[in-house]
Enzyme design. Structure first.
Site, mmCIF file in Angstrom:
data_model
loop_
_atom_site.group_PDB
_atom_site.id
_atom_site.type_symbol
_atom_site.label_atom_id
_atom_site.label_comp_id
_atom_site.label_asym_id
_atom_site.label_seq_id
_atom_site.Cartn_x
_atom_site.Cartn_y
_atom_site.Cartn_z
ATOM 1 N N LYS A 77 -13.702 -0.185 5.246
ATOM 2 C CA LYS A 77 -14.486 -0.812 3.787
ATOM 3 C C LYS A 77 -15.355 -1.869 4.418
ATOM 4 C CE LYS A 77 -10.262 0.657 2.575
ATOM 5 N NZ LYS A 77 -9.743 1.300 1.454
ATOM 6 N N TRP A 105 0.897 -1.268 0.003
ATOM 7 C CA TRP A 105 0.122 -0.205 -0.148
ATOM 8 C C TRP A 105 0.968 1.050 -0.076
ATOM 9 C CZ3 TRP A 105 -2.177 2.830 4.703
ATOM 10 C CH2 TRP A 105 -3.277 3.669 4.224
ATOM 11 N N ASP A 142 -1.576 -5.704 8.744
ATOM 12 C CA ASP A 142 -2.215 -4.815 8.319
ATOM 13 C C ASP A 142 -3.538 -5.177 7.635
ATOM 14 O OD1 ASP A 142 -3.536 -2.366 7.582
ATOM 15 O OD2 ASP A 142 -2.145 -1.877 6.106
HETATM 16 C C1 LIG Z 1 -3.536 -1.979 2.999
HETATM 17 C C2 LIG Z 1 -4.393 -0.820 3.666
HETATM 18 N N1 LIG Z 1 -3.945 -0.653 5.010
HETATM 19 C C3 LIG Z 1 -4.453 0.353 5.360
HETATM 20 C C4 LIG Z 1 -5.394 1.313 4.792
HETATM 21 C C5 LIG Z 1 -6.058 2.444 5.486
HETATM 22 O O1 LIG Z 1 -7.461 2.158 5.948
HETATM 23 P P1 LIG Z 1 -8.170 3.350 6.761
HETATM 24 O O2 LIG Z 1 -8.885 3.940 5.514
HETATM 25 O O3 LIG Z 1 -9.175 2.790 7.538
HETATM 26 O O4 LIG Z 1 -7.170 4.250 7.247
HETATM 27 C C6 LIG Z 1 -5.942 1.110 3.569
HETATM 28 C C7 LIG Z 1 -6.780 1.736 2.912
HETATM 29 O O5 LIG Z 1 -6.949 1.856 1.579
HETATM 30 C C8 LIG Z 1 -4.968 -0.239 2.829
HETATM 31 O O6 LIG Z 1 -5.510 -0.575 1.714
#
Ligand SMILES: Cc1ncc(COP(=O)(O)O)c(C=O)c1O
Length: 396
Positions: A243, A128, A208
């Site tokens: 999500k 990410w 994560d």
């Molecule tokens: C792998 C990953 N980790 C963390 C996040 C962040 O999540 P949040 O929107 O709850 O901060 C995302 C969001 O796209 C993600 O794809």
């Protein structure tokens, strides 16, 4: 004053989203940002969440939450992540409420950096886009392990070889399900081998989990985390409810720290110190909604069914895209579309093809070639297929 600041470099995903919004064409398709859209192309309001919102009495004053978050929320999400009951988990898992999964990663990174003068983390390549920045900002030295083979599979040999050369204590970032951006996940057998190597080298896993429930289901998707806990290995977990509850703007997440013999009060205390100096306490509304859903038997079951619906829709899109593209490109190996899981598919599109998709067809894809499957529906799938074929898309 403030004259020597560096130029702002736009986040590639958020920048693309802005460009999509500014595009005046009516036939445009957003396959960039990781937001789940339903068959009508809308971000859903889940019925379970709507019912929870109705139950929350909006006339109560909204005072500050505790620094570590709502107790009911913390217990409920800890059970969702680790399985089992609070009574069994509370001795070895500390969970705090955070501002989304991003907040969990950042608080976790700061906590780890406070315990180590030279913190190091090894993360997948690719991963990410925000991971590297979050950990670097907390003082980490970042390295990478290879993630996919040229034929689009998980690179277990590359990952193991890298893990075996890491110094003890290195943090290893892992996506337990729906790897972002590739959609490629290790098998259970591969997870077992990764955890063996992590234990042998005394590395520290940081999971994560932003997409629990989007790959195989809530329990299966948490398998790697729970296996790590079953083996009594220490780990950290950043979990996000953006999500799977469709609550992106509410900023609902959690950080959990698991270790046998954990000094719970001390760990919690240090996490509270970091939160207090960062933003004092987390936002209330989203966590109240999630806690209300998870703690009520009926709403909980309803939410699970809605989540299953989202997961099955994405599987259906994958199957339809596969069938339509196979008709146009009969000699291409398109099996990656149905093998990869969750919201994303790694397409192997070139930079020139991505540019042409956007300028000529109004189809927005991020520069890595990651396609957000959840942005496709019955009314735009033909357009997406035509556009892919017209740009000369040739899968690996
Ligand atoms: C792998 C990953 N980790 C963390 C996040 C962040 O999540 P949040 O929107 O709850 O901060 C995302 C969001 O796209 C993600 O794809």
């Amino acid at each position: 004053m403030f004259k020597n600041l560096p130029d702002y470099v736009e986040d590639p995903i958020l920048g693309l989203f802005d460009a999509y919004r500014a595009d005046v064409r009516t036939r445009k398709v957003n396959l960039g940002i990781g937001i789940y859209c339903d068959e009508d192309g809308r971000v859903p309001v889940l019925a379970s969440v709507r019912a929870a919102r109705e139950r929350i009495d909006g006339t109560e004053p909204c005072i500050y939450l505790p620094t570590e978050g709502l107790p009911g929320y913390r217990n409920a999400v800890r059970e969702l992540v680790f399985g089992g009951a609070t009574t069994d988990l509370q001795e070895r898992v500390v969970t705090i409420q955070t501002a989304g999964g991003t907040g969990a990663l950042r608080i976790g990174a700061e906590f780890l950096a406070s315990t180590n003068t030279k913190p190091q983390i090894c993360m997948p390549d690719p991963t990410w886009v925000n991971h590297q920045a979050i950990f670097q900002a907390a003082g980490f030295e970042v390295s990478h392990y290879p993630y996919c083979t040229p034929d689009g599979r998980f690179d277990i040999d590359g990952a193991l070889a890298t893990f075996k050369a890491l110094p003890a204590g290195t943090v290893v970032l892992l996506h337990p399900c729906c790897h972002n951006p590739t959609g490629i996940d290790p098998s259970r057998e591969e997870w077992g081998r990764l955890l063996d190597a992590i234990a042998q080298r005394a590395l520290l896993p940081f999971f994560d989990m932003a997409y629990q429930g989007f790959a195989e289901g809530l329990d299966d998707d948490a398998w790697a985390v729970r296996e790590c806990a079953r083996r009594e290995m220490p780990c950290l977990v950043a979990s996000s409810y953006s999500k799977n509850f469709s609550l992106y703007g509410e900023r609902v997440g959690a950080l959990s720290i698991h270790a046998p013999g954990l000094e719970v009060a001390k760990v919690l205390g240090q996490l509270k110190v970091i939160v207090r100096r960062s933003y004092s306490c987390p936002p209330a509304q989203g966590a109240m909604l999630v806690a209300t859903v998870l703690q009520d038997v009926q709403l909980h079951a309803q939410w699970r069914a809605e989540l299953d619906g989202m997961r099955l829709r994405m599987l259906g899109v994958r199957a339809s895209l596969h069938a339509l593209l196979t008709r146009e490109l009969p000699d291409a190996d398109l099996s990656f579309l149905t093998r990869q899981r969750g919201m994303f598919s790694y397409s192997g599109l070139s930079g020139a093809q991505i540019e042409r998709l956007r300028s000529r067809h109004g189809v927005y894809v991020v520069s890595s070639g990651r396609i957000c499957i959840a942005g496709i529906n019955a009314s735009n799938i033909a357009q997406v297929c035509e556009a892919l074929v017209e740009t000369g898309f040739k899968p690996r």
